[in-house]
Design an enzyme around this catalytic site. Sequence first.
Site, PDB file in Angstrom:
ATOM      1  N   GLU A   1      -4.875   2.525  -4.043  1.00  0.00           N
ATOM      2  CA  GLU A   1      -3.412   2.631  -4.002  1.00  0.00           C
ATOM      3  C   GLU A   1      -2.772   1.354  -3.483  1.00  0.00           C
ATOM      4  O   GLU A   1      -1.613   1.338  -3.079  1.00  0.00           O
ATOM      5  CB  GLU A   1      -2.994   3.812  -3.123  1.00  0.00           C
ATOM      6  CG  GLU A   1      -3.326   3.683  -1.663  1.00  0.00           C
ATOM      7  CD  GLU A   1      -4.701   4.257  -1.315  1.00  0.00           C
ATOM      8  OE1 GLU A   1      -4.888   4.646  -0.149  1.00  0.00           O
ATOM      9  OE2 GLU A   1      -5.577   4.333  -2.199  1.00  0.00           O
TER      10      GLU A   1
ATOM     11  N   ASP B   1      -1.982   9.793 -10.166  1.00  0.00           N
ATOM     12  CA  ASP B   1      -1.939   8.752 -11.203  1.00  0.00           C
ATOM     13  C   ASP B   1      -0.499   8.401 -11.568  1.00  0.00           C
ATOM     14  O   ASP B   1      -0.165   7.238 -11.817  1.00  0.00           O
ATOM     15  CB  ASP B   1      -2.683   9.224 -12.454  1.00  0.00           C
ATOM     16  CG  ASP B   1      -4.188   9.273 -12.246  1.00  0.00           C
ATOM     17  OD1 ASP B   1      -4.663   8.750 -11.221  1.00  0.00           O
ATOM     18  OD2 ASP B   1      -4.882   9.853 -13.105  1.00  0.00           O
TER      19      ASP B   1
ATOM     20  N   ASN C   1      -2.427  13.193  -3.613  1.00  0.00           N
ATOM     21  CA  ASN C   1      -3.591  13.654  -4.373  1.00  0.00           C
ATOM     22  C   ASN C   1      -4.032  15.040  -3.926  1.00  0.00           C
ATOM     23  O   ASN C   1      -4.300  15.923  -4.746  1.00  0.00           O
ATOM     24  CB  ASN C   1      -4.748  12.671  -4.204  1.00  0.00           C
ATOM     25  CG  ASN C   1      -4.725  11.560  -5.241  1.00  0.00           C
ATOM     26  OD1 ASN C   1      -4.101  11.700  -6.291  1.00  0.00           O
ATOM     27  ND2 ASN C   1      -5.385  10.467  -4.946  1.00  0.00           N
TER      28      ASN C   1
ATOM     29  N   ASP D   1       0.853  -1.181   0.000  1.00  0.00           N
ATOM     30  CA  ASP D   1       0.000   0.000   0.000  1.00  0.00           C
ATOM     31  C   ASP D   1       0.897   1.242   0.000  1.00  0.00           C
ATOM     32  O   ASP D   1       1.840   1.328   0.798  1.00  0.00           O
ATOM     33  CB  ASP D   1      -0.899   0.004   1.242  1.00  0.00           C
ATOM     34  CG  ASP D   1      -1.936   1.114   1.196  1.00  0.00           C
ATOM     35  OD1 ASP D   1      -3.049   0.848   0.723  1.00  0.00           O
ATOM     36  OD2 ASP D   1      -1.623   2.237   1.626  1.00  0.00           O
ATOM     37  N   ILE D   2       0.620   2.179  -0.890  1.00  0.00           N
ATOM     38  CA  ILE D   2       1.434   3.390  -0.990  1.00  0.00           C
ATOM     39  C   ILE D   2       1.199   4.255   0.248  1.00  0.00           C
ATOM     40  O   ILE D   2       0.057   4.532   0.624  1.00  0.00           O
ATOM     41  CB  ILE D   2       1.086   4.186  -2.263  1.00  0.00           C
ATOM     42  CG1 ILE D   2       1.304   3.319  -3.505  1.00  0.00           C
ATOM     43  CG2 ILE D   2       1.917   5.463  -2.362  1.00  0.00           C
ATOM     44  CD1 ILE D   2       0.798   3.945  -4.784  1.00  0.00           C
TER      45      ILE D   2
END
Length: 351
Positions: free
Chosen positions: A258, A232, A223, A215-216
């Site tokens: 994500e 993106d 964002n 997971d980022i």
Amino acid sequence: MSEQEYKRALGYANSALDLLKRASVPPYPQFYELLYTYATGVNPALNARINSIFREGDPSVDISERLYNEFLRAQDASERVSTVSERMSHRIESMHTAIDSAITTANSYSATLQVAGGDLASSQISEVTFVRTVATNLLVETRRMQEANNSLERNLEAAREDIAALQRDLEDVRREALLDPLTKIFNRKAFDDGLVRATEAARDDKAPLCLLLLDIDYFKRFNDTWGHQTGDQVLRLVAMTLKSNIKGKDIAARYGGEEFAAILPETDLEGAIIVAENIRKAIQAKELLKRSTNEKLGRVTASFGVALFRADDTPSSIIDRADRCLYAAKHNGRNLVVSETDLEGEKTVAA
């Protein structure tokens, strides 16, 4: 379109726009289509999902993208498959028509030969004029037969080329249906199918299998600070890094939002931890630049959870353990790899 239908469609359009504004979702065509479909109520499953999301808050861009891919993009792929199948059906029908025509011509030619044979048997060979007439008729029929055969060959060759092209189109559609449109790696459906196959193979072959979830870290911050296009870009960067650090039978997929996943057949837990560490370091080593200005936006990091397949596992159970490891990595400071053995160690200490 009647005035009543026009007003109804306009009402759906206005409702879709209002929902986009309410959720602060960009008015991209796919998101407008998603909420327009919701406004019409023609897809009960989609409406039930969106209603549950609205009860908890407003849908984010990531959730909207997942919903679009699940409910509408899959439908587009099905429609494309249907179109290719229809084209294939028409081509096969034309082949049957050409073959039927050739068979009819061949039967006619056979009948002509039988008649000519009977005429010759009942006539005097010395009757040159009669023999010449029969020969001329046979020559005409032979040429007609040759033309029919040539036409059949041309139709069959054209059909062969068309069917080959249709098969390529169908394969492209099938491949696209399994790819995430943004990152161009496998999507959730491909992951789910791949994990079922991998667990069955591991159970049958008694071979090791590991699942990696990542997971980022602080993705929402990217964002909110830099905009969705930069978000993106981050997703594509992580996907590319994940894919380039696995090999062979391994499967890299976008799990949702994500979050990403890698299925690692014939890999034990120690090997999977090494793979995860390599991916973590590779992601952290990349510095993000804003394309329009080349402004440095900092580095991306990700947290990882790694689980090892057990004989009594189902796809859901191994996902659940990998997810708990991922949660532990997030809880313990992020930018970490946590495996099952790490969780067992924590339990031992706690005890």
